[in-house]
Design an enzyme around this catalytic site. Structure first.
Site, PDB file in Angstrom:
ATOM      1  N   TYR A   1       0.824  -1.206   0.000  1.00  0.00           N
ATOM      2  CA  TYR A   1       0.000   0.000   0.000  1.00  0.00           C
ATOM      3  C   TYR A   1       0.860   1.259   0.000  1.00  0.00           C
ATOM      4  O   TYR A   1       1.744   1.421   0.834  1.00  0.00           O
ATOM      5  CB  TYR A   1      -0.886  -0.024   1.245  1.00  0.00           C
ATOM      6  CG  TYR A   1      -2.035   0.956   1.251  1.00  0.00           C
ATOM      7  CD1 TYR A   1      -3.170   0.722   0.495  1.00  0.00           C
ATOM      8  CD2 TYR A   1      -1.991   2.094   2.049  1.00  0.00           C
ATOM      9  CE1 TYR A   1      -4.239   1.594   0.521  1.00  0.00           C
ATOM     10  CE2 TYR A   1      -3.054   2.974   2.087  1.00  0.00           C
ATOM     11  CZ  TYR A   1      -4.185   2.727   1.321  1.00  0.00           C
ATOM     12  OH  TYR A   1      -5.236   3.601   1.357  1.00  0.00           O
TER      13      TYR A   1
ATOM     14  N   SER B   1       1.502  -7.665   1.839  1.00  0.00           N
ATOM     15  CA  SER B   1       0.474  -6.764   2.333  1.00  0.00           C
ATOM     16  C   SER B   1      -0.576  -6.497   1.243  1.00  0.00           C
ATOM     17  O   SER B   1      -1.255  -7.421   0.815  1.00  0.00           O
ATOM     18  CB  SER B   1       1.112  -5.475   2.862  1.00  0.00           C
ATOM     19  OG  SER B   1       0.174  -4.712   3.579  1.00  0.00           O
ATOM     20  N   GLN B   2      -0.718  -5.247   0.773  1.00  0.00           N
ATOM     21  CA  GLN B   2      -1.642  -5.008  -0.333  1.00  0.00           C
ATOM     22  C   GLN B   2      -1.303  -5.912  -1.508  1.00  0.00           C
ATOM     23  O   GLN B   2      -2.197  -6.472  -2.158  1.00  0.00           O
ATOM     24  CB  GLN B   2      -1.585  -3.551  -0.784  1.00  0.00           C
ATOM     25  CG  GLN B   2      -2.441  -3.255  -2.004  1.00  0.00           C
ATOM     26  CD  GLN B   2      -2.282  -1.834  -2.488  1.00  0.00           C
ATOM     27  OE1 GLN B   2      -3.160  -1.014  -2.281  1.00  0.00           O
ATOM     28  NE2 GLN B   2      -1.168  -1.520  -3.139  1.00  0.00           N
TER      29      GLN B   2
ATOM     30  N   ASP C   1       0.404  -8.890  14.189  1.00  0.00           N
ATOM     31  CA  ASP C   1       0.151  -7.966  13.080  1.00  0.00           C
ATOM     32  C   ASP C   1      -1.198  -7.284  13.268  1.00  0.00           C
ATOM     33  O   ASP C   1      -2.256  -7.898  13.111  1.00  0.00           O
ATOM     34  CB  ASP C   1       0.173  -8.745  11.762  1.00  0.00           C
ATOM     35  CG  ASP C   1       0.108  -7.840  10.531  1.00  0.00           C
ATOM     36  OD1 ASP C   1      -0.166  -6.640  10.684  1.00  0.00           O
ATOM     37  OD2 ASP C   1       0.344  -8.363   9.423  1.00  0.00           O
TER      38      ASP C   1
ATOM     39  N   HIS D   1       3.580  -6.323  11.375  1.00  0.00           N
ATOM     40  CA  HIS D   1       3.327  -6.376   9.938  1.00  0.00           C
ATOM     41  C   HIS D   1       4.592  -6.580   9.107  1.00  0.00           C
ATOM     42  O   HIS D   1       4.509  -6.819   7.894  1.00  0.00           O
ATOM     43  CB  HIS D   1       2.586  -5.118   9.485  1.00  0.00           C
ATOM     44  CG  HIS D   1       1.966  -5.239   8.136  1.00  0.00           C
ATOM     45  ND1 HIS D   1       1.161  -6.305   7.771  1.00  0.00           N
ATOM     46  CD2 HIS D   1       2.047  -4.444   7.027  1.00  0.00           C
ATOM     47  CE1 HIS D   1       0.771  -6.161   6.512  1.00  0.00           C
ATOM     48  NE2 HIS D   1       1.303  -5.047   6.045  1.00  0.00           N
TER      49      HIS D   1
END
Length: 324
Positions: free
Chosen positions: A92, A186-187, A272, A302
């Protein structure tokens, strides 16, 4: 941060309450069909990076709406025959970065296609792809852009770009289309799961601490961004909760995972708060292919496994891509 989500034994059994739209498949078939009405027009231009071990190409291809999307294509120097390909989606706020930034997968002998992320590329790495589509009022960030209608939601454009990125990667003569994997953190991990359900003939899938999964839980169990963007939007736009939830259901990794047809290696971290482990396990437990595994990092946030997860992927992926 200590453990805040479910105990691991419950995580392994957890199922999302996300409700799949009745027209989920029809929506995505229409979306991708419209995108494919535009020529892919994938262009690869060799760039000089000063690196001796890889060759890098500046890529442009037609994504959602035929709009130009950038990328990098990196292969081991001297590659003359098609090699397995790894398509990577980014986290992101980040973009494709500089041409010399991507070495891991090409160093392992793969063709590596890095997709730029439309409209982002200003948070932690620069990008070069605009998002020319506007939206109604939104909370700062990307999570609420067009969020009151699946047709206008930002991630409709981004997921479509990602499918087209796989097609662009496969169009290069040095990429073995039959041995193509997708990955991301992640994203990028959330996009990876979406692509796993939208591209039926992938060889492997590796989402790392994935975002964009189990929206009903994610938007209520953590107050960290980016999920908190949705809560902040609804704090202002009172009474629109159900409309937003319905939109998000078309983009929930849980529903794409249920359609996956390739082996998968997931990862999650039990501390996370950005992508809570229950939301990752929601997608993992729904994942349809029987050849699946998840690496669990007990005391990480994360950042997840970081280099340890890369090492796990480097052990796992060659078998699935039948690397000789």
């Amino acid at each position: 941060m200590t453990l805040f989500d479910m105990p691991l034994d419950r995580l392994r059994e957890y199922r999302s309450a996300s409700v799949e739209p009745e027209d989920f498949d029809a929506f995505w078939a229409k979306t991708l069909g419209e995108a494919r009405e535009h020529p892919l027009d994938a262009r690869f231009e060799r760039v000089e990076t000063g690196l001796a071990t890889v060759e890098t190409y500046d890529v442009t291809f037609a994504g959602f709406g035929g709009q130009p999307v950038k990328g990098w294509f990196v292969v081991p120097a001297g590659t003359a025959e098609p090699v397995p390909a790894v398509v990577e989606f980014l986290g992101y706020g980040g973009g494709r970065g500089l041409a010399h930034s991507h070495l891991l997968w090409a160093s392992a002998g793969f063709a590596h296609f890095v997709m730029d992320t439309r409209g982002q590329g200003s948070g932690w790495a620069p990008g070069d792809t605009a998002d020319p589509v506007g939206s109604a009022p939104a909370f700062p960030g990307f999570m609420t852009r067009g969020v009151e209608d699946p047709e206008t939601y930002y991630y409709r454009r981004l997921y479509t770009d990602a499918v087209r990125a796989v097609e662009a990667a496969r169009s290069h003569p040095l990429a073995d289309a039959a041995r193509t994997a997708v990955t991301g953190i992640s994203q990028g991990g959330g996009i990876t799961i979406a692509v796993s359900g939208l591209v039926p003939d992938l060889a492997a899938v590796s989402p790392d601490v994935p975002f964009l999964c189990d929206f009903p839980r994610a938007t209520t169990v953590t107050d960290r961004t980016p999920y908190r963007e949705i809560g902040n939007y609804l704090k202002t736009h009172r009474g629109r909760v159900e409309r937003v939830r319905e939109t998000l259901s078309y983009f929930d990794g849980v529903h794409f995972a249920a359609r996956a047809t390739a082996p998968a290696l997931f990862s999650t971290a039990l501390e996370d708060q950005t992508c809570p482990p229950s939301t990752v396990f929601a997608a993992f437990n729904a994942y349809a292919h029987e050849d699946k595994a998840i690496e669990v990092y007990d005391f990480n946030d994360h950042e997840g496994g970081g280099a340890f997860q890369q090492a796990a992927q480097l052990r796992w992926l060659p078998d699935r891509l039948r690397v000789r």
